[in-house]
Design an enzyme around this catalytic site. Sequence first.
Site, PDB file in Angstrom:
ATOM      1  N   GLU A 170       1.356   5.641   0.947  1.00 20.64           N
ATOM      2  CA  GLU A 170       0.943   6.975   1.735  1.00 20.64           C
ATOM      3  C   GLU A 170       1.307   7.782   1.291  1.00 20.64           C
ATOM      4  O   GLU A 170       2.383   8.209   0.214  1.00 20.64           O
ATOM      5  CB  GLU A 170       1.071   6.734   3.406  1.00 20.64           C
ATOM      6  CG  GLU A 170       1.128   7.710   4.203  1.00 20.64           C
ATOM      7  CD  GLU A 170       1.050   7.955   5.311  1.00 20.64           C
ATOM      8  OE1 GLU A 170       0.707   6.384   5.815  1.00 20.64           O
ATOM      9  OE2 GLU A 170       1.129   8.439   6.100  1.00 20.64           O
ATOM     10  N   HIS A 210       3.933  -1.107   3.636  1.00 22.49           N
ATOM     11  CA  HIS A 210       3.229   0.377   4.183  1.00 22.49           C
ATOM     12  C   HIS A 210       4.276   1.149   3.397  1.00 22.49           C
ATOM     13  O   HIS A 210       4.948   1.515   4.178  1.00 22.49           O
ATOM     14  CB  HIS A 210       2.306   0.314   4.478  1.00 22.49           C
ATOM     15  CG  HIS A 210       1.301   2.032   4.366  1.00 22.49           C
ATOM     16  ND1 HIS A 210       0.045   2.120   3.798  1.00 22.49           N
ATOM     17  CD2 HIS A 210       1.813   3.146   5.389  1.00 22.49           C
ATOM     18  CE1 HIS A 210       0.140   3.183   4.150  1.00 22.49           C
ATOM     19  NE2 HIS A 210       0.604   3.908   5.259  1.00 22.49           N
ATOM     20  N   ALA A 255      -3.866  16.719  11.344  1.00 20.77           N
ATOM     21  CA  ALA A 255      -4.600  16.666  13.037  1.00 20.77           C
ATOM     22  C   ALA A 255      -5.194  18.125  13.423  1.00 20.77           C
ATOM     23  O   ALA A 255      -5.014  18.993  13.180  1.00 20.77           O
ATOM     24  CB  ALA A 255      -3.267  16.652  14.347  1.00 20.77           C
ATOM     25  N   ALA A 272       4.589   7.598  24.699  1.00 18.33           N
ATOM     26  CA  ALA A 272       4.284   6.404  25.312  1.00 18.33           C
ATOM     27  C   ALA A 272       5.069   6.538  26.516  1.00 18.33           C
ATOM     28  O   ALA A 272       5.985   6.792  27.486  1.00 18.33           O
ATOM     29  CB  ALA A 272       3.873   5.526  24.661  1.00 18.33           C
ATOM     30  N   SER A 274       0.990  -1.566  -0.391  1.00 17.30           N
ATOM     31  CA  SER A 274       0.224   0.283   0.111  1.00 17.30           C
ATOM     32  C   SER A 274       1.467   1.062  -0.012  1.00 17.30           C
ATOM     33  O   SER A 274       2.192   0.824   0.136  1.00 17.30           O
ATOM     34  CB  SER A 274      -1.071   0.097   1.072  1.00 17.30           C
ATOM     35  OG  SER A 274      -0.107  -0.429   2.272  1.00 17.30           O
ATOM     36  N   TYR A 330      -3.802  13.127   6.741  1.00 14.78           N
ATOM     37  CA  TYR A 330      -5.358  14.598   7.005  1.00 14.78           C
ATOM     38  C   TYR A 330      -4.415  14.400   8.051  1.00 14.78           C
ATOM     39  O   TYR A 330      -4.221  14.458   9.079  1.00 14.78           O
ATOM     40  CB  TYR A 330      -6.367  13.464   7.696  1.00 14.78           C
ATOM     41  CG  TYR A 330      -7.732  13.922   8.462  1.00 14.78           C
ATOM     42  CD1 TYR A 330      -8.717  14.632   7.216  1.00 14.78           C
ATOM     43  CD2 TYR A 330      -7.212  14.510   9.389  1.00 14.78           C
ATOM     44  CE1 TYR A 330      -9.579  15.341   8.262  1.00 14.78           C
ATOM     45  CE2 TYR A 330      -8.831  15.181  10.000  1.00 14.78           C
ATOM     46  CZ  TYR A 330      -9.916  15.659   9.100  1.00 14.78           C
ATOM     47  OH  TYR A 330     -10.525  15.737   9.363  1.00 14.78           O
ATOM     48  N   ASP A 344      -2.147  14.413  17.085  1.00 11.64           N
ATOM     49  CA  ASP A 344      -1.218  15.157  17.915  1.00 11.64           C
ATOM     50  C   ASP A 344      -1.726  16.439  17.952  1.00 11.64           C
ATOM     51  O   ASP A 344      -2.284  17.465  16.982  1.00 11.64           O
ATOM     52  CB  ASP A 344       0.726  15.616  17.385  1.00 11.64           C
ATOM     53  CG  ASP A 344       1.703  13.843  17.726  1.00 11.64           C
ATOM     54  OD1 ASP A 344       0.881  13.366  18.204  1.00 11.64           O
ATOM     55  OD2 ASP A 344       2.006  14.034  16.079  1.00 11.64           O
ATOM     56  N   PHE A 363      12.559  14.652  10.893  1.00 11.29           N
ATOM     57  CA  PHE A 363      11.382  13.481  10.521  1.00 11.29           C
ATOM     58  C   PHE A 363      11.146  12.459  11.840  1.00 11.29           C
ATOM     59  O   PHE A 363      10.676  12.125  12.873  1.00 11.29           O
ATOM     60  CB  PHE A 363      10.473  13.109  10.085  1.00 11.29           C
ATOM     61  CG  PHE A 363       9.607  12.456   9.887  1.00 11.29           C
ATOM     62  CD1 PHE A 363       8.314  12.872  10.864  1.00 11.29           C
ATOM     63  CD2 PHE A 363       8.429  11.914   7.910  1.00 11.29           C
ATOM     64  CE1 PHE A 363       6.964  12.631  10.243  1.00 11.29           C
ATOM     65  CE2 PHE A 363       7.401  11.457   8.059  1.00 11.29           C
ATOM     66  CZ  PHE A 363       6.161  11.728   9.167  1.00 11.29           C
TER      67      PHE A 363
HETATM   68  C1  LIG Z   1       1.051   4.965   9.822  1.00 12.68           C
HETATM   69  C2  LIG Z   1       0.660   5.804  10.772  1.00 12.68           C
HETATM   70  C3  LIG Z   1      -0.424   7.153   9.882  1.00 12.68           C
HETATM   71  C4  LIG Z   1       0.278   8.050  10.505  1.00 12.68           C
HETATM   72  N1  LIG Z   1      -0.943   9.384   9.601  1.00 12.68           N
HETATM   73  C5  LIG Z   1      -1.099  10.852  10.287  1.00 12.68           C
HETATM   74  C6  LIG Z   1      -2.086  11.293   9.507  1.00 12.68           C
HETATM   75  O1  LIG Z   1      -2.360  11.175   8.447  1.00 12.68           O
HETATM   76  N2  LIG Z   1      -2.200  13.012  10.907  1.00 12.68           N
HETATM   77  C7  LIG Z   1      -1.430  13.055  11.572  1.00 12.68           C
HETATM   78  O2  LIG Z   1      -2.246  14.416  12.536  1.00 12.68           O
HETATM   79  N3  LIG Z   1      -0.791  11.878  12.082  1.00 12.68           N
HETATM   80  C8  LIG Z   1      -0.452  10.834  11.405  1.00 12.68           C
HETATM   81  N4  LIG Z   1       0.275  10.057  12.516  1.00 12.68           N
HETATM   82  C9  LIG Z   1       0.654  10.134  13.501  1.00 12.68           C
HETATM   83  C10 LIG Z   1      -0.192   9.859  14.650  1.00 12.68           C
HETATM   84  O3  LIG Z   1      -1.621  11.166  14.958  1.00 12.68           O
HETATM   85  C11 LIG Z   1       0.757  10.304  16.100  1.00 12.68           C
HETATM   86  O4  LIG Z   1       1.271   9.485  16.056  1.00 12.68           O
HETATM   87  C12 LIG Z   1      -0.341  10.499  17.521  1.00 12.68           C
HETATM   88  O5  LIG Z   1       0.901  10.658  18.134  1.00 12.68           O
HETATM   89  C13 LIG Z   1      -1.150   9.178  17.770  1.00 12.68           C
HETATM   90  O6  LIG Z   1      -1.989   8.726  17.166  1.00 12.68           O
HETATM   91  P1  LIG Z   1      -2.379   7.198  16.682  1.00 12.68           P
HETATM   92  O7  LIG Z   1      -3.696   7.340  16.481  1.00 12.68           O
HETATM   93  O8  LIG Z   1      -1.385   6.693  16.740  1.00 12.68           O
HETATM   94  O9  LIG Z   1      -2.739   7.655  18.421  1.00 12.68           O
HETATM   95  P2  LIG Z   1      -3.372   6.741  19.865  1.00 12.68           P
HETATM   96  O10 LIG Z   1      -3.155   4.928  19.776  1.00 12.68           O
HETATM   97  O11 LIG Z   1      -4.428   6.748  20.541  1.00 12.68           O
HETATM   98  O12 LIG Z   1      -2.019   6.823  20.808  1.00 12.68           O
HETATM   99  C14 LIG Z   1      -0.776   6.134  20.774  1.00 12.68           C
HETATM  100  C15 LIG Z   1       0.392   6.546  21.766  1.00 12.68           C
HETATM  101  O13 LIG Z   1       0.340   7.060  21.790  1.00 12.68           O
HETATM  102  C16 LIG Z   1       0.665   7.509  23.432  1.00 12.68           C
HETATM  103  N5  LIG Z   1       0.516   9.273  23.996  1.00 12.68           N
HETATM  104  C17 LIG Z   1       0.089   9.270  22.918  1.00 12.68           C
HETATM  105  N6  LIG Z   1      -0.236  10.920  23.546  1.00 12.68           N
HETATM  106  C18 LIG Z   1       0.319  10.842  24.200  1.00 12.68           C
HETATM  107  C19 LIG Z   1       0.696  11.881  25.722  1.00 12.68           C
HETATM  108  N7  LIG Z   1       0.018  12.975  25.822  1.00 12.68           N
HETATM  109  N8  LIG Z   1       0.627  11.201  26.823  1.00 12.68           N
HETATM  110  C20 LIG Z   1       0.622   9.745  27.352  1.00 12.68           C
HETATM  111  N9  LIG Z   1       0.942   8.946  25.818  1.00 12.68           N
HETATM  112  C21 LIG Z   1       0.604   9.050  24.983  1.00 12.68           C
HETATM  113  C22 LIG Z   1      -0.075   6.506  23.901  1.00 12.68           C
HETATM  114  O14 LIG Z   1       0.085   6.156  24.588  1.00 12.68           O
HETATM  115  C23 LIG Z   1      -0.431   5.282  22.987  1.00 12.68           C
HETATM  116  O15 LIG Z   1       0.819   4.748  23.306  1.00 12.68           O
HETATM  117  C24 LIG Z   1       0.308   8.599  11.970  1.00 12.68           C
HETATM  118  C25 LIG Z   1       1.034   7.593  11.707  1.00 12.68           C
HETATM  119  C26 LIG Z   1       1.555   6.015  11.755  1.00 12.68           C
HETATM  120  C27 LIG Z   1       1.673   5.131  12.609  1.00 12.68           C
END
Ligand SMILES: Cc1cc2nc3c(=O)[nH]c(=O)nc-3n(C[C@H](O)[C@H](O)[C@H](O)COP(=O)(O)OP(=O)(O)OC[C@H]3O[C@@H](n4cnc5c(N)ncnc54)[C@H](O)[C@@H]3O)c2cc1C
Length: 286
Positions: A11, A262, A45, A148, A9, A43, A103, A212
């Site tokens: 991105e 990916h 945040a 984390a 896939s 997309y 984020d 990054f």
């Molecule tokens: C394949 C992939 C695609 C992505 N695409 C995008 C995108 O399109 N747009 C974008 O904006 N971002 C994107 N991201 C980044 C992602 O949004 C960030 O990594 C974000 O911080 C965590 O999102 P998550 O869905 O993993 O969150 P969650 O699964 O809800 O949390 C992830 C982990 O982070 C920890 N954590 C995060 N913040 C905190 C905090 N403040 N305090 C304590 N623990 C915390 C949690 O413990 C958990 O283990 C992508 C990341 C990946 C790997």
Amino acid sequence: MTRPNVRVSFECFPPNTERGIAPLRSTVSALEPLKPEFVSVTYGAGGTTQDRTLDTLNDLKENTGVPLGGHLTCVGRSKAEVHAVVDQYEDMGVSHIVALRGDPPEGTPNGGRHPEGYADAAELVAGIRETSNVAISVAAYPEPHPKAVSAKADLDNLKRKLDAGADQALTQFFFDNDVFMRFLDQAEAAGITQPIIPGIMPINNFGGIQRFAERAGTTIPAHYHDLLEGLDETPTIRQLVAATIAAEQCQDLLNRGVTSFHLYTMNKPELSTAVCRMLGLRPDPQ
Ligand SMILES: Cc1cc2nc3c(=O)[nH]c(=O)nc-3n(C[C@H](O)[C@H](O)[C@H](O)COP(=O)(O)OP(=O)(O)OC[C@H]3O[C@@H](n4cnc5c(N)ncnc54)[C@H](O)[C@@H]3O)c2cc1C
């Protein structure tokens, strides 16, 4: 030579301006014959790229035949706002959602959670699953997420997302395959049965990747500096070296039994195409 059934896939990110759409369309058209599982569009945040993400997906739907994936974050948005995007994705035939928390801007209270929003990606997945059968991917972190509490808490969080109804996980990019293979073992030991697909980042801009990687907590192997530094003025050589590094990484994963990848394309087709070719994928003449 018979090759395992390799699946990929890709991105992309939404271009900043309308003029960027045509080059991205060309990129996706160039990748389409490799028959990707889906091509996803990121997309911003808080919904910062919402219109551009939707416009990009609409354009790719009209002008290419690839299955499309839309990323979606929940941070800073109400549930109603998030579900409005899910509805739009479904209306335009997006077959895959990459469900993320995203984020918040630094220093935002309450982790950036909207008072009427989802707290995290696990809640978002459960919310999408209430109304939709769309395929869902979530994010996984072989080198734990920088915020984390612990590696175990991060893995527990991944399991929560998959238990909430996600179909698979896509990883943050990494360069050390031992780290990824250990992560797969730990996931299996934690009872995770869904596929965890490695996120592969071909390095087309070493300076950018270093910044990054620092933010994402990704380790860059020391010898990459020797391989890639000083090539800024010779982009063709840099491309050749970058393609070799990414192809070697994927080939090594393939040798260890990994067959799905990916690829972070950075909106350019060359490196991803080269890596796919080295993995034995050939354009489908259809
Ligand atoms: C394949 C992939 C695609 C992505 N695409 C995008 C995108 O399109 N747009 C974008 O904006 N971002 C994107 N991201 C980044 C992602 O949004 C960030 O990594 C974000 O911080 C965590 O999102 P998550 O869905 O993993 O969150 P969650 O699964 O809800 O949390 C992830 C982990 O982070 C920890 N954590 C995060 N913040 C905190 C905090 N403040 N305090 C304590 N623990 C915390 C949690 O413990 C958990 O283990 C992508 C990341 C990946 C790997």
